[in-house]
Design a protein around this motif. Structure first.
Motif, PDB file in Angstrom:
ATOM      1  N   THR A  27     -25.458  31.184  66.636  1.00 37.87           N
ATOM      2  CA  THR A  27     -24.103  31.674  66.876  1.00 37.87           C
ATOM      3  C   THR A  27     -23.016  30.876  66.172  1.00 37.87           C
ATOM      4  O   THR A  27     -21.838  31.230  66.266  1.00 37.87           O
ATOM      5  CB  THR A  27     -23.777  31.713  68.384  1.00 37.87           C
ATOM      6  N   ARG A  28     -23.381  29.828  65.467  1.00 39.60           N
ATOM      7  CA  ARG A  28     -22.381  29.024  64.753  1.00 39.60           C
ATOM      8  C   ARG A  28     -22.932  28.546  63.419  1.00 39.60           C
ATOM      9  O   ARG A  28     -24.139  28.450  63.229  1.00 39.60           O
ATOM     10  CB  ARG A  28     -21.985  27.793  65.574  1.00 39.60           C
ATOM     11  N   GLY A  29     -22.014  28.224  62.538  1.00 42.04           N
ATOM     12  CA  GLY A  29     -22.361  27.583  61.283  1.00 42.04           C
ATOM     13  C   GLY A  29     -23.390  28.335  60.455  1.00 42.04           C
ATOM     14  O   GLY A  29     -23.318  29.557  60.292  1.00 42.04           O
ATOM     15  N   ILE A  30     -24.333  27.589  59.938  1.00 38.74           N
ATOM     16  CA  ILE A  30     -25.385  28.152  59.091  1.00 38.74           C
ATOM     17  C   ILE A  30     -26.156  29.233  59.832  1.00 38.74           C
ATOM     18  O   ILE A  30     -26.561  30.243  59.243  1.00 38.74           O
ATOM     19  CB  ILE A  30     -26.336  27.040  58.605  1.00 38.74           C
ATOM     20  N   GLY A  31     -26.352  29.052  61.128  1.00 39.14           N
ATOM     21  CA  GLY A  31     -27.097  30.024  61.920  1.00 39.14           C
ATOM     22  C   GLY A  31     -26.502  31.425  61.852  1.00 39.14           C
ATOM     23  O   GLY A  31     -27.225  32.415  61.763  1.00 39.14           O
TER      24      GLY A  31
END
Length: 146
Positions: A27-31
């Motif tokens: 749910t954030r960043g690279i993900g």
């Protein structure tokens, strides 16, 4: 044979329609980028995050984009929560998992001179998240005997 489809960046590569993926920390960043790229190629995605609020917000966003993404709250540092995650994924995908992206990690933002031994331990434990992969693999394999 893989069929061509157009991904998020307009790339014509291959289709992931019919494949399933578990992406931790999605749910954030690279993900987020990984979830959206694989979903853009047609994969069905399951992700996890530690916050229900953040997870719900992303799931709604992805639904509005037409992506097939589901997920649950999970702290991967907890073996019992990892076990529950694998049960949820197995149920969601009827025991069929094609892709595992172990993206979850921990970050501590502060000046290097302010790091405590606990901060360092938390970060290195997160970096050693290979343990999570081994746990996922053994949980998955043991769930579906030959």
């Amino acid at each position: 044979m893989a069929t061509t489809t157009i991904g998020i960046g307009g790339d014509k590569r291959w289709s992931l329609v019919g494949t399933t993926a578990l992406i931790t920390g999605g749910t954030r960043g690279i993900g987020v980028g990984i979830v959206e790229e694989l979903a853009g190629f047609g994969a069905s995605i399951y992700t996890c995050w530690r916050s229900q609020k953040d997870l719900d917000q992303r799931l709604q966003e992805w639904k509005s984009k037409g992506y097939v993404v589901s997920g649950s709250v999970c702290d991967l540092q907890s073996p019992s929560q990892r076990d529950q995650l694998m049960k949820s994924v197995a149920s969601e995908f009827c025991g069929n998992l094609n892709i595992l992206v172990n993206n979850a990690g921990t970050i501590v933002v502060k000046e290097t001179t302010e790091f405590t031994a606990q901060d360092f331990s938390s970060i290195t434990k997160s970096i050693r998240n290979w343990e999570h992969c081994v746990h996922f693999f053994s949980s998955w394999c043991c769930s579906f005997p030959d």
